[in-house]
Design a protein around this motif. Structure first.
Motif, PDB file in Angstrom:
ATOM      1  N   HIS A 296      47.968  47.665  49.642  1.00  0.00           N
ATOM      2  CA  HIS A 296      47.612  47.143  48.301  1.00  0.00           C
ATOM      3  C   HIS A 296      47.074  48.021  47.213  1.00  0.00           C
ATOM      4  N   GLN A 301      42.925  53.613  42.792  1.00  0.00           N
ATOM      5  CA  GLN A 301      42.056  52.771  43.571  1.00  0.00           C
ATOM      6  C   GLN A 301      41.844  53.772  44.854  1.00  0.00           C
ATOM      7  N   MET A 329      37.134  47.943  32.552  1.00  0.00           N
ATOM      8  CA  MET A 329      37.438  46.637  33.097  1.00  0.00           C
ATOM      9  C   MET A 329      38.832  46.364  33.685  1.00  0.00           C
ATOM     10  N   GLY A 330      38.854  45.739  34.831  1.00  0.00           N
ATOM     11  CA  GLY A 330      40.033  45.373  35.168  1.00  0.00           C
ATOM     12  C   GLY A 330      40.637  46.243  36.139  1.00  0.00           C
ATOM     13  N   LEU A 331      39.909  47.375  36.341  1.00  0.00           N
ATOM     14  CA  LEU A 331      40.883  48.471  37.255  1.00  0.00           C
ATOM     15  C   LEU A 331      40.603  48.222  38.849  1.00  0.00           C
ATOM     16  N   GLY A 332      39.845  47.118  39.277  1.00  0.00           N
ATOM     17  CA  GLY A 332      39.618  46.767  40.573  1.00  0.00           C
ATOM     18  C   GLY A 332      38.599  47.539  41.109  1.00  0.00           C
ATOM     19  N   LYS A 333      37.448  47.445  40.632  1.00  0.00           N
ATOM     20  CA  LYS A 333      36.294  48.248  41.216  1.00  0.00           C
ATOM     21  C   LYS A 333      35.817  47.387  42.540  1.00  0.00           C
ATOM     22  N   THR A 334      35.988  46.086  42.348  1.00  0.00           N
ATOM     23  CA  THR A 334      35.524  45.263  43.701  1.00  0.00           C
ATOM     24  C   THR A 334      36.312  45.602  44.860  1.00  0.00           C
ATOM     25  N   GLU A 374      36.850  37.625  46.411  1.00  0.00           N
ATOM     26  CA  GLU A 374      37.845  38.869  46.579  1.00  0.00           C
ATOM     27  C   GLU A 374      37.809  39.663  48.041  1.00  0.00           C
ATOM     28  N   LYS A 377      40.026  37.825  49.675  1.00  0.00           N
ATOM     29  CA  LYS A 377      41.661  37.995  49.172  1.00  0.00           C
ATOM     30  C   LYS A 377      42.093  39.260  49.897  1.00  0.00           C
ATOM     31  N   GLU A 433      28.269  45.473  37.617  1.00  0.00           N
ATOM     32  CA  GLU A 433      27.514  45.260  36.152  1.00  0.00           C
ATOM     33  C   GLU A 433      26.330  46.045  35.978  1.00  0.00           C
ATOM     34  N   GLY A 727      33.054  40.319  33.705  1.00  0.00           N
ATOM     35  CA  GLY A 727      33.742  40.271  35.071  1.00  0.00           C
ATOM     36  C   GLY A 727      34.551  39.432  35.627  1.00  0.00           C
ATOM     37  N   ASN A 729      37.636  37.033  35.817  1.00  0.00           N
ATOM     38  CA  ASN A 729      39.225  36.916  35.768  1.00  0.00           C
ATOM     39  C   ASN A 729      39.842  35.492  35.455  1.00  0.00           C
ATOM     40  N   ARG A 754      39.633  39.872  29.963  1.00  0.00           N
ATOM     41  CA  ARG A 754      39.546  38.569  30.864  1.00  0.00           C
ATOM     42  C   ARG A 754      41.030  38.319  31.239  1.00  0.00           C
ATOM     43  N   ARG A 757      44.916  41.416  32.965  1.00  0.00           N
ATOM     44  CA  ARG A 757      44.292  42.250  34.000  1.00  0.00           C
ATOM     45  C   ARG A 757      45.296  41.990  35.097  1.00  0.00           C
ATOM     46  N   ASP A 758      45.293  42.808  36.394  1.00  0.00           N
ATOM     47  CA  ASP A 758      46.025  42.643  37.376  1.00  0.00           C
ATOM     48  C   ASP A 758      46.207  41.231  37.919  1.00  0.00           C
TER      49      ASP A 758
HETATM   50  N1  ATP Z   1      45.757  46.739  43.739  1.00  0.00           N
HETATM   51  C1  ATP Z   1      45.549  45.499  43.474  1.00  0.00           C
HETATM   52  N2  ATP Z   1      46.798  44.821  43.286  1.00  0.00           N
HETATM   53  C2  ATP Z   1      46.461  43.423  42.779  1.00  0.00           C
HETATM   54  N3  ATP Z   1      45.625  42.961  42.268  1.00  0.00           N
HETATM   55  C3  ATP Z   1      44.439  43.576  42.092  1.00  0.00           C
HETATM   56  C4  ATP Z   1      44.369  45.132  42.800  1.00  0.00           C
HETATM   57  N4  ATP Z   1      43.189  45.540  42.458  1.00  0.00           N
HETATM   58  C5  ATP Z   1      42.513  44.603  41.900  1.00  0.00           C
HETATM   59  N5  ATP Z   1      43.470  43.626  41.682  1.00  0.00           N
HETATM   60  C6  ATP Z   1      42.992  42.322  40.859  1.00  0.00           C
HETATM   61  O1  ATP Z   1      42.754  42.688  39.730  1.00  0.00           O
HETATM   62  C7  ATP Z   1      41.674  41.750  39.241  1.00  0.00           C
HETATM   63  C8  ATP Z   1      40.602  42.656  38.551  1.00  0.00           C
HETATM   64  O2  ATP Z   1      39.743  43.260  39.511  1.00  0.00           O
HETATM   65  P1  ATP Z   1      38.061  43.710  39.245  1.00  0.00           P
HETATM   66  O3  ATP Z   1      37.637  42.143  39.068  1.00  0.00           O
HETATM   67  O4  ATP Z   1      37.590  44.170  40.653  1.00  0.00           O
HETATM   68  O5  ATP Z   1      37.954  44.341  38.176  1.00  0.00           O
HETATM   69  P2  ATP Z   1      36.705  45.347  37.729  1.00  0.00           P
HETATM   70  O6  ATP Z   1      37.237  46.670  37.902  1.00  0.00           O
HETATM   71  O7  ATP Z   1      35.731  44.767  38.409  1.00  0.00           O
HETATM   72  O8  ATP Z   1      36.572  44.708  36.191  1.00  0.00           O
HETATM   73  P3  ATP Z   1      35.142  44.092  35.291  1.00  0.00           P
HETATM   74  O9  ATP Z   1      34.750  45.475  34.876  1.00  0.00           O
HETATM   75  O10 ATP Z   1      35.884  43.295  34.244  1.00  0.00           O
HETATM   76  O11 ATP Z   1      34.557  43.478  36.381  1.00  0.00           O
HETATM   77  C9  ATP Z   1      41.006  41.054  40.437  1.00  0.00           C
HETATM   78  O12 ATP Z   1      41.705  39.625  40.254  1.00  0.00           O
HETATM   79  C10 ATP Z   1      41.636  41.613  41.526  1.00  0.00           C
HETATM   80  O13 ATP Z   1      42.004  40.796  42.692  1.00  0.00           O
END
Ligand code: ATP
Ligand code: MG
Length: 911
Positions: A296, A301, A329-334, A374, A377, A433, A727, A729, A754, A757-758
C-alpha cells in the motif's frame, strides 16, 4: 604542561612549546587614546612550535540537506576537505612556515562595540586556541577551548558557547599577522595558546564552536547517511555472512524475504553501530517491512520509513535516536509511523530480536480515535494490540495488562495520567502534531522529557524552522543536547541569523548569518524530513480553488462606514488609546462581514452587560443600533443582509442540484458564525453535522466517520477550523467553503487540506469567500504578501494578537473601498486592468491557465505553502459580470460576486 579541562587538551596537546618570550611594549595605536586602558602592561607571548601542520578538527561529520535527495548525504572531514551539496565550501588547511617569534605589548582594554570594524586592515583570521588565567606558572592548566578572532590589530576571544570572553586592541599588526600554531598571546587577563587555524568557512558556519561540549555527535561513519538514501531497494542485502555469526545464531532469518521483488529492506548497521548497540554480538539480520504494508505504501512513504528507521536506530546521528517527520498535511505520516512501530515490534537487526516492546503515541484529543482507525485500516485488529485512552479506557488498564503494546493518549490526558505512564517503560515515543512541544517550558514538554524514552519522533505538518527558539526546543526534544546548550545555540546560530536578516545588516553580517543558517540546516537535516504535497498530487483528483469576492449588502456598507467613522477607530489611528483597541475594531469589522446580526448581538450584549468595559468599545458602537431597522431581531436575520451569506446559499443550492451525491465542508473560525450557518441549513432543509470546540473528544471520530461514510445523509459538515481542523480526514466532502478568513494562513491551509487528501474520489472544489473592499481582503492580502518574510505567521497557535501593525497598516485596514471590484486585483497591477473595457480578458482566450499576467510565468507550486502575490497573478481571474463563465458553480453565484480568482491543480477532468 599538564592535561587540563580544555576538551582539546584531553587528547593531549600535540604541540611542543619551545620557548617563552618575554613581553615588549607596542606603540599605542590611535584607537588606544580613545579607549580606557588597563594600567597593566599586557603580554604578548609567542611560543614556537615545531609542529607546523595543523588539523583543526578531527570530527568528520555527515551532512545532508533538510530534504534528502539521492546522494545528498555525504561525509565531511572538517580537518581536511569535505564536500556536501548543501554545506559551504571545504576549508583548506594551511601548511605553515616554520614558527616566528613575535614581540608585542598590547593593553588590556574595554573595546566599545564595533571597535574592531574600525581597524584599517580588514583581513580577519580565526584560530582555535586554549586559554587559562594569566600566570607566570610554567605548567599551565588550560581552562577551556576557545576561538580567537584576529582582525587588523585587535583580538576577540570567544568561548565555545560563542560568548566573548576577552577583547584587546592595539597589538602590533605585523606580529598578529604572523600569529600561528603554538604562539601565545595575552588578552583580557587570559593567556591564550594557538592550537590551529580555523578557516573562515568553519567560523562562518559555526562549526568551529562545536569542537567542545556542544559538539553534535554526528556519526563519522554512518553507512546509512553515506548510502543513497532515496533508493531503499538498493539496500537489499544478503543475510549476514557466516563468519559474522556466533554459534547458535545460524538460523537467524529475516522475518520476511529480503530478496523478493519490491521488498523494502532497512539499512544494515555498520560495524560501529553494531559495536555500540549490539553488545552481545548478535548476527545482523535484515529488517524487512511487512509486504502487506509495502503493497500500500507510496514511494515517499517508503522513503519516510527508511528515514524513521535509520533515525530511531541511531544510524543517522551517532548515539541519537530522534526524528522529526514534518511532511506536509495529508502525506500519510500516520501510516509511516504505524509501519515503523509494526516493524520494530517484530524485528530487529541484531539477531532478529525486536527492537521495541511498548510504544507511546501522544496526539491531540480529536485524533486519538483516528490513530486507532488507521491501525485497524492498515494492520487489522489482530496483528497489533493498541490501547486508545478515552473516558471508558483508563491508562491503568494498559499498565496492568501485558496484552497491549501501543498506548494512544491525548496530550491533556497524558498530563493527568503522568504518574501511571511513568511506571511503564516505553521504547518509542511518537508525538503527533508535535509542534506544540516548541516551548520547552510548558508542562507537556517537561512531562514527555521526563519519560526518559530515547527513541522520540515528532510528527508535524507545520514548518518547524520559522522561529529559531521554537526550532531549538523541537530539536532538543528529539535529540537532547545535539545543538549544545540553549545559550550557546543563541550565540552561535540564533543571534547571527537574526542579525543577518535585519535590513541594517552589513554584508559581513549577512554572510555570517547565511552560513550559520546553512550549517544549522545541515546539522539538523539528518533527522528532519519534510516532503511537500506535490509527492501525492498524482494520486489525488483535480482541485479547483476559487477566491470569491462577494459584494457587501447595503446594511453592511452603511454599518461599515459608521464603524470607520467612530471615535474609537479615529483614536486608534492617532495612537491615542491604550492596550489593543485596534483588535476590538478589527473584531467588529470581521463580524460585520460575516453577518450584521453578529455585530448587533455584540452591541446589545455590551449594552446589557454590567461590565461595560472601556470607552473604546462604547465609542465604537455609538449610534450603530440606529442603523439597524427599529424592530431588528437578530434571530430573524435575513440572508440578504450579508453578501457572503447570499453567495453561500446560492453555492449550496447549485452543489445540491448539480452534484446531489457530493457533500460540503463549511468552515468558520467562529462558533457564533457557525450558529448562523447552522440556522441557514435548517431553514433550507440541508442535513448537516457539526464539529467545534464544544464537541466531546470521544464523539469526534464518530462524527467524522459518519460524514465520510457513503451511507451518510449529511450534506454539510459544519467545522470550526481552530477547534477541529488539525489532522482530520474529511474526504467524504468534496466541496469546501471557507466562510471567513484568518490572519494566519496556516489555519486556512489546515482546513483546506481536510478534503483534498488520499482517498478523495471526486474533484475537489474549494471556495474562499471574501467581502469585497473590506478588511477581509486586507487580511487576505497580508496573508499572501507576507509569505516571504521570516515573520510570516505560519504557526497555528499564533493569532492576531501576535501581529504588530504600524499606523500606516491600520489606516489601510480601516479603509472601505466601495468602488473597487477587487482591491487585491487592483494591487497586482495586472495587464488586464489596462484593457479598454477594464473587465479583463475571457477565460477562453487562455484555456490552460490565466487570462492575464505580468512577469515571467513561474513554475506553479502546488505545495501547501501559502500562496504568494506573484503566484496569485498566475491564477485565472475575471470580474463577476464576465459573460462567459464556463464553471457552472461560479455561473450561478456571479450575481453577488464582483471578482473571482481560480486555480486548477491536476487539471484533466476538472469541473
Ligand atoms: N498509501 C496510502 N494509500 C491510501 N491512502 C493512504 C495512504 N497513506 C495514507 N493514506 C490516507 O491518507 C489520509 C491522510 O493520512 P494522514 O492522516 O496520516 O496524514 P498526515 O500526514 O498525518 O496529515 P496531517 O498533517 O493533516 O495530520 C488518511 O486517510 C490515510 O489513511
Ligand atoms: Mg496527522
Amino acid at each position: 604542561m599538564r592535561r587540563s579541562a580544555a576538551p582539546s587538551q584531553l587528547q593531549g596537546n600535540p604541540f611542543k612549546k619551545l620557548k617563552f618570550i618575554p613581553p615588549g611594549r607596542s606603540n599605542p595605536s590611535p584607537n588606544e587614546e580613545n579607549t580606557k586602558m588597563s594600567p597593566d602592561v599586557k603580554l604578548f607571548e609567542v611560543v614556537a612550535s615545531k609542529n607546523t601542520f595543523l588539523q583543526l578538527q578531527n570530527n568528520p561529520r555527515i551532512c545532508s540537506s533538510n530534504l534528502p535527495t539521492e546522494g545528498s548525504a555525504r561525509e565531511i572531514n572538517h580537518g581536511h576537505n569535505y564536500s556536501g551539496k548543501h554545506c559551504s565550501e571545504a576549508s583548506v588547511m594551511a601548511t605553515l612556515d616554520p614558527p616566528h617569534t613575535v614581540h608585542s605589548a598590547p593593553k588590556e582594554i574595554t573595546v566599545p562595540k564595533g571597535q574592531e570594524e574600525e581597524e584599517p586592515d580588514s583581513q580577519v583570521k580565526y584560530f582555535s586556541v586554549v586559554w587559562c588565567k594569566a600566570s607566570k606558572k610554567k605548567h599551565k592548566k588550560w581552562e577551556g577551548d576557545a576561538v580567537l578572532i584576529v582582525k587588523g590589530k585587535s583580538l576577540i576571544l570567544k568561548d565555545l558557547e560563542g560568548k566573548d570572553i576577552g577583547r584587546g586592541i592595539a597589538y602590533k599588526f605585523k606580529e598578529l599577522e604572523k600569529l600561528e600554531e603554538g604562539h601565545r598571546v595575552m588578552i583580557g587577563g587570559k593567556e591564550v595558546e594557538v592550537m590551529g587555524i580555523i578557516s573562515p568557512d568553519d567560523f562562518n558556519s559555526g562549526r568551529c564552536f562545536q569542537l567542545g561540549g556542544g559538539s553534535p555527535a554526528i556519526s563519522s561513519s554512518s553507512e546509512a547517511a553515506k548510502k543513497c538514501f532515496f533508493n531503499p531497494f538498493k539496500s537489499v542485502c544478503k543475510p549476514s555472512s557466516k563468519e559474522n555469526r556466533p554459534n547458535g545464531f545460524q538460523d537467524c532469518k529475516p522475518r520476511h524475504d529480503p530478496h523478493v521483488p519490491n521488498s523494502l529492506v532497512m539499512s544494515r548497521p555498520d560495524s560501529n553501530q553494531q559495536w555500540m548497540f549490539s553488545k552481545n554480538r548478535f548476527p545482523v539480520v535484515d529488517v524487512v517491512i511487512d509486504p502487506h504494508l509495502v503493497y500500500h505504501l507510496r514511494p515517499h512513504q517508503k522513503e519516510g520509513i527508511v528515514f524513521l528507521y535509520e533515525c530511531v536506530m541511531g544510524m543517522r546521528v551517532n548515539g541519537r535516536c530522534g526524528a522529526i517527520l514534518a511532511d506536509e498535511m495529508g502525506l500519510g505520516k500516520t501510516l509511516q509511523c504505524i509501519s515503523l512501530i509494526w516493524t520494530l515490534q517484530c524485528q530487529g537487526p541484531y539477531g532478529g530480536k525486536p527492537v521495541i516492546k511498548k510504544t507511546l503515541i501522544v496526539t491531540p484529543g480529536s485524533l486519538v480515535n483516528n490513530w486507532k482507525k488507521e491501525f485497524q485500516k492498515w494492520l487489522g485488529s489482530e496483528r497489533i494490540k493498541i490501547f486508545p485512552v478515552d473516558q471508558d479506557h483508563k491508562v491503568e488498564e494498559f499498565t496492568k495488562s501485558p496484552f497491549y503494546s501501543v498506548l494512544i493518549i491525548s496530550y491533556e490526558m497524558l498530563l493527568r495520567s503522568l504518574d501511571q505512564i511513568k511506571n511503564v517503560k516505553f521504547d518509542l515515543l511518537i508525538c503527533d502534531e508535535g509542534h506544540r512541544l516548541k516551548n520547552s517550558a510548558i508542562k507537556t514538554t517537561t512531562a514527555l522529557i521526563s519519560l526518559s524514552c530515547e527513541k522520540r519522533v515528532i510528527l508535524t505538518g507545520t514548518p518547524v524552522q520559522n522561529d529559531l527558539q521554537e526550532f531549538f526546543a523541537l530539536i532538543d526534544f528529539v535529540n537532547p543536547g545535539i545543538l549544545g546548550s540553549l545559550s550557546s545555540y543563541r550565540k552561535i546560530y540564533e543571534e547571527p541569523i537574526i542579525i543577518s536578516r535585519q535590513p541594517s545588516a552589513s554584508e559581513e553580517e549577512k554572510e555570517l548569518g547565511e552560513k550559520r543558517a546553512a550549517e544549522l540546516t545541515c546539522l539538523t537535516g539528518l533527522f528532519i524530513l519534510r516532503r511537500t504535497q506535490e509527492v501525492i498530487n498524482k494520486y489525488l483528483p483535480p482541485k479547483i480553488e476559487n477566491v470569491v469576492f462577494c459584494r457587501p449588502g447595503p446594511l453592511q456598507v452603511e454599518l461599515y462606514r459608521k464603524l470607520l467613522n467612530s471615535q474609537a477607530v479615529r483614536f486608534c489611528l492617532q495612537g491615542l488609546l491604550g492596550s489593543s483597541p485596534h483588535l476590538i475594531c478589527i473584531g467588529a469589522l470581521k463580524k460585520l462581514c460575516n453577518h450584521p446580526c453578529l455585530l448587533f448581538n455584540s452591541i446589545k450584549e455590551k449594552e446589557y452587560s454590567s461590565t461595560w468595559d472601556g470607552n473604546e468599545e462604547r465609542s465604537l458602537y455609538e449610534g450603530l443600533v440606529d442603523v439597524f431597522p427599529a424592530d431588528y431581531n437578530p434571530l430573524m436575520f435575513t440572508e440578504e443582509e450579508s453578501g457572503k451569506l447570499q453567495v453561500l446559499l446560492k453555492l449550496l443550492a447549485v452543489i445540491h442540484e448539480l452534484r446531489p451525491t457530493e457533500k460540503v465542508v463549511l468552515v468558520s473560525n467562529y462558533t457564533q458564525t457557525l450558529n448562523i450557518l447552522q440556522e441557514v441549513c435548517k431553514r433550507h432543509g440541508y442535513t448537516y453535522t457539526r464539529l467545534d470546540g464544544q464537541t466531546p473528544i470521544s464523539q469526534r471520530q464518530q462524527i467524522v466517520d459518519c460524514f465520510n461514510s457513503k451511507y451518510s445523509s449529511d450534506f454539510i459538515f459544519l467545522l470550526s477550523s481552530k477547534a477541529g481542523g488539525v489532522g482530520l480526514n474529511l474526504i467524504g466532502g468534496s466541496h469546501l467553503i471557507l466562510y471567513d478568513i484568518d490572519w494566519n494562513p496556516a489555519t486556512d491551509i489546515q482546513a483546506m487540506s481536510r478534503v483534498w487528501r488520499d482517498g478523495q474520489k471526486h474533484p475537489v472544489h474549494i471556495y474562499r469567500l471574501l467581502t469585497t473592499g473590506t478588511i477581509e481582503e486586507k487580511i487576505y492580502q497580508r496573508q499572501i504578501s507576507k509569505q516571504d518574510l521570516s515573520e510570516a505567521v505560519v504557526d497555528l497557535t499564533k493569532t492576531s494578537e501576535h501581529i504588530q501593525f504600524s499606523v500606516e497598516e491600520l489606516k489601510n485596514l480601516f479603509t472601505l473601498h466601495e468602488s473597487s471590484h477587487c482591491v487585491t486585483h487592483d494591487l497586482l497591477d495586472c495587464e488586464c486592468t489596462r484593457d479598454k473595457d477594464g473587465t479583463g480578458g475571457s477565460l477562453e482566450k487562455f484555456p490552460n491557465s490565466r487570462n492575464c499576467q505580468l512577469g515571467p510565468h513561474h513554475q506553479k507550486s502546488n505545495s501547501l505553502k501559502p500562496l504568494s502575490m506573484s503566484q496569485l497573478k498566475q491564477w485565472k481571474h475575471f470580474s463577476g459580470d464576465h459573460l462567459n463563465l464556463t464553471d457552472p458553480f461560479l455561473e450561478r453565484i456571479r450575481e453577488n460576486v464582483s471578482f473571482f480568482f481560480q486555480n486548477i491543480t491536476n487539471q484533466s477532468t476538472a469541473i
